[in-house]
Design an enzyme around this catalytic site. Sequence first.
Site, PDB file in Angstrom:
ATOM      1  N   LEU A  71       0.812  -1.220   0.000  1.00 16.01           N
ATOM      2  CA  LEU A  71       0.000   0.000   0.000  1.00 16.01           C
ATOM      3  C   LEU A  71       0.839   1.261   0.000  1.00 16.01           C
ATOM      4  CD1 LEU A  71      -2.689  -1.135   2.592  1.00 16.01           C
ATOM      5  CD2 LEU A  71      -2.965  -0.940   0.112  1.00 16.01           C
ATOM      6  N   GLY A  72       1.988   1.181   0.561  1.00 15.09           N
ATOM      7  CA  GLY A  72       2.830   2.366   0.614  1.00 15.09           C
ATOM      8  C   GLY A  72       4.012   2.144   1.526  1.00 15.09           C
ATOM      9  N   LYS A  73       4.880   3.110   1.480  1.00 13.64           N
ATOM     10  CA  LYS A  73       6.098   2.996   2.278  1.00 13.64           C
ATOM     11  C   LYS A  73       6.271   4.285   3.060  1.00 13.64           C
ATOM     12  CE  LYS A  73       9.443   0.668   0.429  1.00 13.64           C
ATOM     13  NZ  LYS A  73      10.507   0.274  -0.502  1.00 13.64           N
ATOM     14  N   GLY A  74       6.478   4.138   4.351  1.00 16.71           N
ATOM     15  CA  GLY A  74       6.707   5.306   5.182  1.00 16.71           C
ATOM     16  C   GLY A  74       8.176   5.407   5.555  1.00 16.71           C
ATOM     17  N   TYR A 129       9.501   4.372   8.199  1.00 17.20           N
ATOM     18  CA  TYR A 129       9.977   3.324   9.114  1.00 17.20           C
ATOM     19  C   TYR A 129       9.615   1.930   8.665  1.00 17.20           C
ATOM     20  CZ  TYR A 129       9.824   7.732  11.427  1.00 17.20           C
ATOM     21  OH  TYR A 129       9.973   9.056  11.692  1.00 17.20           O
ATOM     22  N   VAL A 181       3.707  -0.620   4.429  1.00 17.33           N
ATOM     23  CA  VAL A 181       2.340  -0.995   4.785  1.00 17.33           C
ATOM     24  C   VAL A 181       1.815  -1.918   3.687  1.00 17.33           C
ATOM     25  CG1 VAL A 181       0.002  -0.172   5.265  1.00 17.33           C
ATOM     26  CG2 VAL A 181       1.967   1.210   5.961  1.00 17.33           C
ATOM     27  N   LYS A 207       0.970  -2.817   8.996  1.00 18.86           N
ATOM     28  CA  LYS A 207       2.048  -1.831   8.972  1.00 18.86           C
ATOM     29  C   LYS A 207       3.238  -2.360   9.745  1.00 18.86           C
ATOM     30  CE  LYS A 207       3.205   2.895  10.158  1.00 18.86           C
ATOM     31  NZ  LYS A 207       2.730   4.260  10.159  1.00 18.86           N
ATOM     32  N   ASP A 231       1.161  13.777  14.627  1.00 13.54           N
ATOM     33  CA  ASP A 231       1.637  13.593  13.257  1.00 13.54           C
ATOM     34  C   ASP A 231       0.503  13.812  12.256  1.00 13.54           C
ATOM     35  OD1 ASP A 231       3.505  13.105  11.338  1.00 13.54           O
ATOM     36  OD2 ASP A 231       3.384  10.920  11.478  1.00 13.54           O
TER      37      ASP A 231
HETATM   38  N1  LIG Z   1      -4.924   1.461   6.818  1.00 21.72           N
HETATM   39  C1  LIG Z   1      -4.467   1.762   5.597  1.00 21.72           C
HETATM   40  N2  LIG Z   1      -5.229   1.510   4.522  1.00 21.72           N
HETATM   41  C2  LIG Z   1      -4.783   1.826   3.278  1.00 21.72           C
HETATM   42  N3  LIG Z   1      -3.593   2.407   3.025  1.00 21.72           N
HETATM   43  C3  LIG Z   1      -2.791   2.679   4.066  1.00 21.72           C
HETATM   44  C4  LIG Z   1      -3.178   2.369   5.401  1.00 21.72           C
HETATM   45  N4  LIG Z   1      -2.184   2.769   6.230  1.00 21.72           N
HETATM   46  C5  LIG Z   1      -1.226   3.290   5.444  1.00 21.72           C
HETATM   47  N5  LIG Z   1      -1.566   3.244   4.146  1.00 21.72           N
HETATM   48  C6  LIG Z   1      -0.766   3.696   3.000  1.00 21.72           C
HETATM   49  O1  LIG Z   1       0.588   3.392   3.253  1.00 21.72           O
HETATM   50  C7  LIG Z   1       1.378   4.567   3.126  1.00 21.72           C
HETATM   51  C8  LIG Z   1       2.541   4.480   4.076  1.00 21.72           C
HETATM   52  O2  LIG Z   1       2.047   4.630   5.384  1.00 21.72           O
HETATM   53  P1  LIG Z   1       3.017   4.911   6.615  1.00 21.72           P
HETATM   54  O3  LIG Z   1       2.155   5.186   7.782  1.00 21.72           O
HETATM   55  O4  LIG Z   1       4.008   3.814   6.738  1.00 21.72           O
HETATM   56  O5  LIG Z   1       3.848   6.167   6.201  1.00 21.72           O
HETATM   57  P2  LIG Z   1       3.469   7.685   6.068  1.00 21.72           P
HETATM   58  O6  LIG Z   1       2.287   8.006   6.909  1.00 21.72           O
HETATM   59  O7  LIG Z   1       3.336   7.994   4.609  1.00 21.72           O
HETATM   60  O8  LIG Z   1       4.749   8.390   6.636  1.00 21.72           O
HETATM   61  P3  LIG Z   1       5.377   8.225   8.080  1.00 21.72           P
HETATM   62  O9  LIG Z   1       6.323   7.110   7.997  1.00 21.72           O
HETATM   63  O10 LIG Z   1       6.022   9.536   8.293  1.00 21.72           O
HETATM   64  O11 LIG Z   1       4.241   7.958   9.027  1.00 21.72           O
HETATM   65  C9  LIG Z   1       0.424   5.707   3.422  1.00 21.72           C
HETATM   66  O12 LIG Z   1       0.872   6.888   2.819  1.00 21.72           O
HETATM   67  C10 LIG Z   1      -0.873   5.208   2.836  1.00 21.72           C
HETATM   68  O13 LIG Z   1      -0.932   5.536   1.464  1.00 21.72           O
END
Ligand SMILES: Nc1ncnc2c1ncn2[C@@H]1O[C@H](COP(=O)(O)OP(=O)(O)OP(=O)(O)O)[C@@H](O)[C@H]1O
Length: 658
Positions: free
Chosen positions: A357-360, A362, A365, A380, A472
């Site tokens: 779904l994505g990469k933060g 840390y 996800v 996550k 955040d």
């Molecule tokens: N519950 C969810 N359902 C769908 N997509 C999600 C969900 N949680 C996170 N994502 C996707 O995954 C991406 C990465 O989330 P993540 O929380 O790891 O990083 P972030 O919020 O972009 O940055 P940070 O690491 O600073 O928190 C998000 O930007 C979002 O697009």
Amino acid sequence: MNYSESDLLTHKFNTLGLSETQDSSSTSTSSSSDEILEKETSPYAASHEANPLPSVDELSTSPTSVRPHVTTRRTSSYKTKDLPNAIPSVRIGRSSSQRLQQLHGGGSVHAINHGNAGLSSRSPPDYNGRPTSSVPPSSNSLATSPTSSSSFRLSGSLSTGLQEKLRAFHASRSRSLPDTSMDTASVFSPSLSPNVPPLLSQPPRITSSSSVPALDTSRFSNAPGVVTAPETTLARSIAAARNPAQRNTQPSNISAPRPGTMRRRGPPGRLDLSTPNNPVAMPSKSMAARRGIKLSNVPTPRAPNETPFSAFSDILDAKSGSLNFKNKAILNSEGVNFSSGSSFKINMSELIKLDELGKGNYGVVYKVLHRPTGVKMALKEIRLSLDEATFNQIIMELDILHKATSPYIVEFYGAFFVEGSVFICMEFMDAGSMDKLYTGGIEDEGVLARITYAIVQGLKTLKEEQNIIHRDVKPTNVLMNTAGQVKLCDFGVSGNLVASISKTNIGCQSYMAPERIRAENAGQLTYTVQADIWSLGLSILEMAKGAYPYPPDTFNSIFAQLSAICDGEPPSLPADKYSPEAIDFVKRCLNKDPSRRPSYAQLAIHPWLEKYQKVPVDMAAWVKGAMERRNSASGKADTFKPPLHKFTMDEKKNTGLL
Ligand SMILES: Nc1ncnc2c1ncn2[C@@H]1O[C@H](COP(=O)(O)OP(=O)(O)OP(=O)(O)O)[C@@H](O)[C@H]1O
């Protein structure tokens, strides 16, 4: 801002590579000095004096101040003896309404376009819509001409090492789809164990029933631990999956529920038919009589495809034939399961990776499928180099998330840790995060107001009911689903987790309020709820404009960006595109004096939000269009294609294929 050579030499660099010069007239964290600073620098000061807001509850909210609200009791199924090798068995409490836990992540850095950061030349109104007397001077560039009467200064250069990290950070935060092989955590946290294999980057394991890549359970082979979630929650999720209409507890095209209408659990055994978010649900005559409801006042179901059972969808799953007594007990062919005693187990080996779904900053996800229930979840991973005791502590602290219930907060299923990573199972939001939906900016003010309303309600619930401060707030932590619901995620409930993440939090300052930047720069961890309101203001601006509000020339340097936030005029919504109410709302959030920012209760009744709670806004239609725009921009289809079913020999025989 001009920086003398002596400024640069005398600045002390902290972990951010930033420094602060203070003189006797400026104490970075005291509200009194902030007030002085505000009067010196804010063109809104006169406006606020003319139309003062009630004072805001200012709380000391260091991570540890949040922790006392986190339960650390060991529940019956919390098997600490299982912990040394890996997954603890986490009992998710009795709550039937588990909600997403929140993690602190720090602001992300965005590739941005030059947005219109100019200030409105119109006078924003007060809460009654009257124009205020003070008109801020126009400014077109926050970066190039920050007003700098404050004594707060930041050094003008970053260390080479920090610049390297920032470059890596920028690369990792690219808006293109993330590369699964990339270990972002290692970029920011050199201390992370290099021996820890990424959980889900192993070659897919083909299961007997599916060709979907599975989680690499070999990491858990020595650990019989499981993460458990209350069966009631999962049962509800299953029911919701089967009945999408039931899932939408947050109205999308009618007024959102008012504060106080969030669902509350009644006493055990009592059937609660109050369904403020489900206009279809209707009690039977006898039920209504018991509850003193006049049936003449009960709305009649009207949807054409409804069955006689539809009116009872809250308690009856017609497909499975099970009765769900408001999550207190579930009656099915297997018997009765009481939420008070039993819990539903989610074993990692039962999770199947469906998508990334994505990469933060840390970790990654993933979208996963819980095979036994068919519930799709977001998993996550947060990679951290911590000792086991701290991991245990974090998992216990996250327990409070089960109590944070709101239609505006992502549901939390459970958490566990495995070999240097905390894993969090949460509600999957199928439209993703706002940063990927606001392409080109949200011009429909009704949509923007509804999104803002949801964020405010989510933050308000966290603060008022659990004393949790988000820490955040930013568009990546605002999620949407295709039903049009907007929910918050990633709030800093675990003090240990917040502290652990902060150590590796570089280059993530962009949504921080000025007073928080100063405090962190001075090595202080104080944090107030008003700082989240600043972040909310910036997030609204970003969603409206389609780009991070501070101009790109500040983006290339964290130092310049933070200087602009601390010393420059706050950005505002363009007056030619948005109503005076919208402009006023953002302006109040972005008051540089935290004590003059409104409280959540005040924001919730701001005329801008109230106006759009009264008119229909089709959030589901908007998000559909936003997903299409996102997909056409990225060239990626959004619809998930279920994997082909791989028949086992037995199945082939049974189905006559062999
Ligand atoms: N519950 C969810 N359902 C769908 N997509 C999600 C969900 N949680 C996170 N994502 C996707 O995954 C991406 C990465 O989330 P993540 O929380 O790891 O990083 P972030 O919020 O972009 O940055 P940070 O690491 O600073 O928190 C998000 O930007 C979002 O697009």
